[in-house]
Write a protein that holds these residues in place. Sequence first.
Motif, PDB file in Angstrom:
ATOM      1  N   SER A   2       3.666  -7.470  -7.321  1.00  0.00           N
ATOM      2  CA  SER A   2       2.735  -8.251  -6.505  1.00  0.00           C
ATOM      3  C   SER A   2       1.424  -7.492  -6.293  1.00  0.00           C
ATOM      4  O   SER A   2       0.337  -8.067  -6.371  1.00  0.00           O
ATOM      5  N   ALA A   3       1.514  -6.179  -6.043  1.00  0.00           N
ATOM      6  CA  ALA A   3       0.308  -5.369  -5.844  1.00  0.00           C
ATOM      7  C   ALA A   3      -0.522  -5.299  -7.120  1.00  0.00           C
ATOM      8  O   ALA A   3      -1.757  -5.370  -7.079  1.00  0.00           O
ATOM      9  N   TYR A   4       0.140  -5.187  -8.295  1.00  0.00           N
ATOM     10  CA  TYR A   4      -0.585  -5.131  -9.565  1.00  0.00           C
ATOM     11  C   TYR A   4      -1.355  -6.430  -9.799  1.00  0.00           C
ATOM     12  O   TYR A   4      -2.502  -6.419 -10.262  1.00  0.00           O
ATOM     13  N   ILE A   5      -0.705  -7.573  -9.468  1.00  0.00           N
ATOM     14  CA  ILE A   5      -1.359  -8.868  -9.666  1.00  0.00           C
ATOM     15  C   ILE A   5      -2.584  -8.987  -8.764  1.00  0.00           C
ATOM     16  O   ILE A   5      -3.656  -9.438  -9.178  1.00  0.00           O
ATOM     17  N   LYS A   6      -2.459  -8.576  -7.508  1.00  0.00           N
ATOM     18  CA  LYS A   6      -3.576  -8.683  -6.570  1.00  0.00           C
ATOM     19  C   LYS A   6      -4.738  -7.788  -6.987  1.00  0.00           C
ATOM     20  O   LYS A   6      -5.898  -8.147  -6.798  1.00  0.00           O
ATOM     21  N   LEU A   7      -4.422  -6.609  -7.534  1.00  0.00           N
ATOM     22  CA  LEU A   7      -5.475  -5.689  -7.959  1.00  0.00           C
ATOM     23  C   LEU A   7      -6.033  -6.047  -9.329  1.00  0.00           C
ATOM     24  O   LEU A   7      -7.066  -5.508  -9.739  1.00  0.00           O
ATOM     25  N   GLY A   8      -5.343  -6.937 -10.069  1.00  0.00           N
ATOM     26  CA  GLY A   8      -5.809  -7.335 -11.389  1.00  0.00           C
ATOM     27  C   GLY A   8      -5.608  -6.261 -12.445  1.00  0.00           C
ATOM     28  O   GLY A   8      -6.446  -6.097 -13.343  1.00  0.00           O
ATOM     29  N   ARG A  65       1.132   0.850 -13.829  1.00  0.00           N
ATOM     30  CA  ARG A  65       1.038   1.746 -12.672  1.00  0.00           C
ATOM     31  C   ARG A  65      -0.150   2.685 -12.769  1.00  0.00           C
ATOM     32  O   ARG A  65      -0.747   3.041 -11.752  1.00  0.00           O
ATOM     33  N   GLU A  66      -0.512   3.104 -14.001  1.00  0.00           N
ATOM     34  CA  GLU A  66      -1.647   4.014 -14.138  1.00  0.00           C
ATOM     35  C   GLU A  66      -2.946   3.342 -13.693  1.00  0.00           C
ATOM     36  O   GLU A  66      -3.736   3.914 -12.933  1.00  0.00           O
ATOM     37  N   GLU A  67      -3.166   2.098 -14.175  1.00  0.00           N
ATOM     38  CA  GLU A  67      -4.373   1.380 -13.772  1.00  0.00           C
ATOM     39  C   GLU A  67      -4.365   1.073 -12.277  1.00  0.00           C
ATOM     40  O   GLU A  67      -5.408   1.151 -11.610  1.00  0.00           O
ATOM     41  N   ALA A  68      -3.183   0.744 -11.735  1.00  0.00           N
ATOM     42  CA  ALA A  68      -3.086   0.445 -10.300  1.00  0.00           C
ATOM     43  C   ALA A  68      -3.418   1.674  -9.464  1.00  0.00           C
ATOM     44  O   ALA A  68      -4.147   1.592  -8.458  1.00  0.00           O
ATOM     45  N   SER A  69      -2.889   2.817  -9.863  1.00  0.00           N
ATOM     46  CA  SER A  69      -3.144   4.049  -9.117  1.00  0.00           C
ATOM     47  C   SER A  69      -4.630   4.405  -9.120  1.00  0.00           C
ATOM     48  O   SER A  69      -5.213   4.753  -8.089  1.00  0.00           O
ATOM     49  N   GLN A  70      -5.250   4.279 -10.313  1.00  0.00           N
ATOM     50  CA  GLN A  70      -6.655   4.642 -10.430  1.00  0.00           C
ATOM     51  C   GLN A  70      -7.541   3.701  -9.627  1.00  0.00           C
ATOM     52  O   GLN A  70      -8.467   4.135  -8.918  1.00  0.00           O
ATOM     53  N   LYS A  71      -7.256   2.391  -9.682  1.00  0.00           N
ATOM     54  CA  LYS A  71      -8.083   1.427  -8.952  1.00  0.00           C
ATOM     55  C   LYS A  71      -7.898   1.584  -7.453  1.00  0.00           C
ATOM     56  O   LYS A  71      -8.866   1.496  -6.688  1.00  0.00           O
ATOM     57  N   ALA A  72      -6.653   1.820  -7.006  1.00  0.00           N
ATOM     58  CA  ALA A  72      -6.409   2.001  -5.583  1.00  0.00           C
ATOM     59  C   ALA A  72      -7.119   3.249  -5.062  1.00  0.00           C
ATOM     60  O   ALA A  72      -7.639   3.254  -3.938  1.00  0.00           O
ATOM     61  N   LEU A  73      -7.156   4.323  -5.871  1.00  0.00           N
ATOM     62  CA  LEU A  73      -7.877   5.538  -5.485  1.00  0.00           C
ATOM     63  C   LEU A  73      -9.380   5.292  -5.429  1.00  0.00           C
ATOM     64  O   LEU A  73     -10.072   5.736  -4.501  1.00  0.00           O
ATOM     65  N   VAL A  98       0.841  -1.209   0.000  1.00  0.00           N
ATOM     66  CA  VAL A  98       0.000   0.000   0.000  1.00  0.00           C
ATOM     67  C   VAL A  98       0.870   1.251   0.000  1.00  0.00           C
ATOM     68  O   VAL A  98       0.582   2.230  -0.706  1.00  0.00           O
ATOM     69  N   GLU A  99       1.948   1.217   0.791  1.00  0.00           N
ATOM     70  CA  GLU A  99       2.852   2.366   0.839  1.00  0.00           C
ATOM     71  C   GLU A  99       3.475   2.641  -0.524  1.00  0.00           C
ATOM     72  O   GLU A  99       3.572   3.792  -0.954  1.00  0.00           O
ATOM     73  N   ILE A 100       3.872   1.581  -1.201  1.00  0.00           N
ATOM     74  CA  ILE A 100       4.474   1.749  -2.532  1.00  0.00           C
ATOM     75  C   ILE A 100       3.421   2.213  -3.544  1.00  0.00           C
ATOM     76  O   ILE A 100       3.705   3.054  -4.414  1.00  0.00           O
ATOM     77  N   LEU A 101       2.184   1.705  -3.445  1.00  0.00           N
ATOM     78  CA  LEU A 101       1.116   2.191  -4.323  1.00  0.00           C
ATOM     79  C   LEU A 101       0.874   3.682  -4.116  1.00  0.00           C
ATOM     80  O   LEU A 101       0.613   4.423  -5.076  1.00  0.00           O
ATOM     81  N   GLN A 102       0.954   4.130  -2.857  1.00  0.00           N
ATOM     82  CA  GLN A 102       0.770   5.552  -2.544  1.00  0.00           C
ATOM     83  C   GLN A 102       1.829   6.395  -3.247  1.00  0.00           C
ATOM     84  O   GLN A 102       1.527   7.449  -3.828  1.00  0.00           O
ATOM     85  N   LEU A 103       3.080   5.931  -3.214  1.00  0.00           N
ATOM     86  CA  LEU A 103       4.163   6.684  -3.854  1.00  0.00           C
ATOM     87  C   LEU A 103       4.101   6.579  -5.369  1.00  0.00           C
ATOM     88  O   LEU A 103       4.434   7.542  -6.076  1.00  0.00           O
ATOM     89  N   VAL A 104       3.665   5.409  -5.894  1.00  0.00           N
ATOM     90  CA  VAL A 104       3.509   5.259  -7.332  1.00  0.00           C
ATOM     91  C   VAL A 104       2.440   6.219  -7.852  1.00  0.00           C
ATOM     92  O   VAL A 104       2.589   6.828  -8.916  1.00  0.00           O
ATOM     93  N   ALA A 105       1.347   6.374  -7.074  1.00  0.00           N
ATOM     94  CA  ALA A 105       0.273   7.280  -7.481  1.00  0.00           C
ATOM     95  C   ALA A 105       0.735   8.738  -7.535  1.00  0.00           C
ATOM     96  O   ALA A 105       0.155   9.553  -8.260  1.00  0.00           O
ATOM     97  N   LYS A 106       1.783   9.057  -6.769  1.00  0.00           N
ATOM     98  CA  LYS A 106       2.334  10.410  -6.802  1.00  0.00           C
ATOM     99  C   LYS A 106       3.258  10.639  -7.984  1.00  0.00           C
ATOM    100  O   LYS A 106       3.796  11.740  -8.153  1.00  0.00           O
ATOM    101  N   GLY A 107       3.482   9.589  -8.791  1.00  0.00           N
ATOM    102  CA  GLY A 107       4.311   9.731  -9.982  1.00  0.00           C
ATOM    103  C   GLY A 107       5.788   9.460  -9.756  1.00  0.00           C
ATOM    104  O   GLY A 107       6.597   9.736 -10.643  1.00  0.00           O
ATOM    105  N   LEU A 108       6.171   8.941  -8.593  1.00  0.00           N
ATOM    106  CA  LEU A 108       7.576   8.677  -8.318  1.00  0.00           C
ATOM    107  C   LEU A 108       8.048   7.440  -9.069  1.00  0.00           C
ATOM    108  O   LEU A 108       7.311   6.471  -9.244  1.00  0.00           O
ATOM    109  N   ARG A 109       9.306   7.438  -9.506  1.00  0.00           N
ATOM    110  CA  ARG A 109       9.891   6.286 -10.178  1.00  0.00           C
ATOM    111  C   ARG A 109      10.344   5.264  -9.145  1.00  0.00           C
ATOM    112  O   ARG A 109      10.505   5.579  -7.961  1.00  0.00           O
TER     113      ARG A 109
END
Length: 597
Positions: A573-579, A583-591, A541-552
Motif C-alpha cells: 500500500s505504501a509503495y502504491i501511494k508513493l508511486g 523497496r529500494e525506490e520506496a526507501s529513497q523517495k521516503a528519505l 511510515v513505521e514499516i517504511l522506516q524498517l524497510v529502509a534499514k534493510g530488514l526483511r
Amino acid sequence: MLDMVKQWIWYDWIMLGLRLIASVSLILTTIRFQEGLALPLWTVIFLEIAAFSIPWVCLQLNYSYYLFAEILLFGGLCIHLTSLFPEAYLTFLVSAFLTAANSAHRSYRWTAPATVFLLPGVFHAVAPSNGYWFMVTYYGLAYVMGFAFHLLIVNHRQNTTIRQQNKVLEQYMSQIERITLAEERNRLSRELHDTVGHAYTSILMGMETLRSELATDTGSQRLDALLELGRQSIEDVRRYLHQMESAQQSRSLVLSLQQLGDEFQAHAQVEVNFSAYGEESPLSRQAKMTFIRCLQESLTNAVRHGQATEITVTLHFGQQYTRLEVQDNGRGMEEWREGFGMNAMKERAMNLQGQVSVYTKPGGGTLVVCNLPRPAEEQADEHIRLLVADDQSFIRESLRTLFDKYPDLNVVGLAEDGEQAVDLCESLQPHVVLLDIDMPRIDGVQATKLIKQQWPHIRVLILTTFQDTDQALDLLRNGADGFLLKSAAPLELAETIRLVHRGGTLIDQEMSHKIFERFEGGIPSPPLKAAADYELTDREVEILQLVAKGLRYKTIASKLNLSDGTVRNYASSAYIKLGVNNREEASQKALDLGIIH
C-alpha cells in the motif's frame, strides 16, 4: 479503420451509399464517352477512384482533412471533365451535399463560398455555355440540403447522448436509493443495538444479582420468569435486527454482484459479462459491501469516462484472497486521475487490509482490481482468551453475554479501568484485550502502552465511541492492533477479534475518516505533513522506516508483532501511494521527502 466502421450509425451508411452511387455512375459514364477524353481511359478511372477513396479515408481521420480533399480532388476532377463535357458539372452536386453534411464549426465560412460560388465560377470559365447563376442555384440547394442533413445528424447524436446520460442517471439514482436504505437500516440497527440491546442485558444482569436476596420459592419462580421473558425479548430484538438487513446484504456475494451487473446492463445498455471462480467463502458485511461499491463505481466510470461498450467482471475466490476484476473496452487514458469515488473505494479496501489497483492505457481500456484478504477459517480447537476493560458494568456484561454464543471466544476476565486491565493481563495472560479509551485511573491510551511494553504478544483491540482523534493517534503510536465502534454488530465484532488474534489489523471506516479529517484540519509537523500528503498511515511510515534499514518482511513482522502477510500489505500500500515499484525506490523517495530519517 475497421473498428471505426463498426461504430457507424445509419447516417454514415447513407453518405457512403451516396458517394458510391455517384462514383460508380461517373466511372460508367466515363467509359461510355471515352472517345472524348483528353487522357487515357485508365488514367481518368484511376483519378476517379482516388477522388472517391482519398476523401473518404480522410473523413475517418479528421473532417477538416476531408473538406480540403473533397474540394481539391473531386472538385478538380469535375473541372477537368466539365472542360470536356459541359454537362459534367452536375457530378459535383453530390459532393456539395456531402461537404455541407460533414462541415462543422467555422468550416462553413469557407466551404459554403467555395462550393456555392467559387467552383460554379470555375465551371463557367471552362464551359461558358453553362449559366453561372443557374449553377449557383443548383449548388446552393444541394449545400442547403446537406446542411439540413447535418442538423439531423447533430440532433440524433445529442438525443443519443441524452438517452445515455439519462440511463446513467437512472443507475445513479438506483444506487443512491440502495445506499440510502442500507445506511438507514444500519443506523437503526446500531441505535437498537446500543439502546434496547444493552438495556435488556443490564436488566438481566441486575436480576441475576438479586437471586441471592430472594428467600421464598415464589420469589425465585417470579425471578426465573422475568429472566426468561428478558432473554426471550432480547432474542426477539436480535432476530429483528437480522431481518432489517437489506436483500443485497442477505444474498451471497456472487448473486449480489451478478444482479448488479444485470441491472446496469439493462439501464445503461452496456454488455456486462460476469463470471466467478473458486468456492465462495463467507465474508463479513463490510467486505461484501466493499466489493459491491467497487463494482458500482467501476461500472459507472467505464461508461461515463471510458465510453465502454463491453465490461467483463470476474470474481476469484482464492485460498488467501478474494479478488474482483473489472475490465472494460473503453478508450482508457494516459494518466489515471482519481476522484472521490475511487478514493472511497481504496479507503474501504485498506480498512480491511486490502487494496484497489487501476491499470489503464490509451485505447486499451481500464482494469480495476480489488483484493481483500480472505479470513482464516475458524479452527475447531481454537479458543481465544478475552479480557474486557470498560468502566461501565453493563457494557462489560453485555459483551460477555454476546460472546457466550461463540464457542471459540472465552471471556476470562473483566476490568473496570486500565490499571485493573494491566494487572489482569499479568495473571490471566489473555490473547486479546478489549479496551475502552475513557476509563478512570489509567485510560486506554496508557493501558495500551503498558500492556505492549510488558507483553508484546497480547493483542489490543480498542472498542470505543471514538470521540477524540488525538487519543486515537496516540493509541496507534503505542501499538493498538485495531479499532472498532461499540455500535458494531456482534458478528462483525467476533470476526474482528479473530482477525486481530491471528495477527491482522483493522480500523473501522468511520474512524479512518476522522483520522484523515484530523490530518487535513491540523498542521502536522514536517515529517507528518509529508506523510499526510501521500496519505501514508503511521503504520506504513513505521514499516517504511524498517524497510529502509534493510530488514526483511519476516523480521519486521516479528518486531512489530504482526503477521508476514499484514506487513506485506502495508508495504505494498505504501509503495502504491508513493508511486514506486520496489523497496529500494520506496526507501529513497521516503528519505528524499523527509518521511523517514
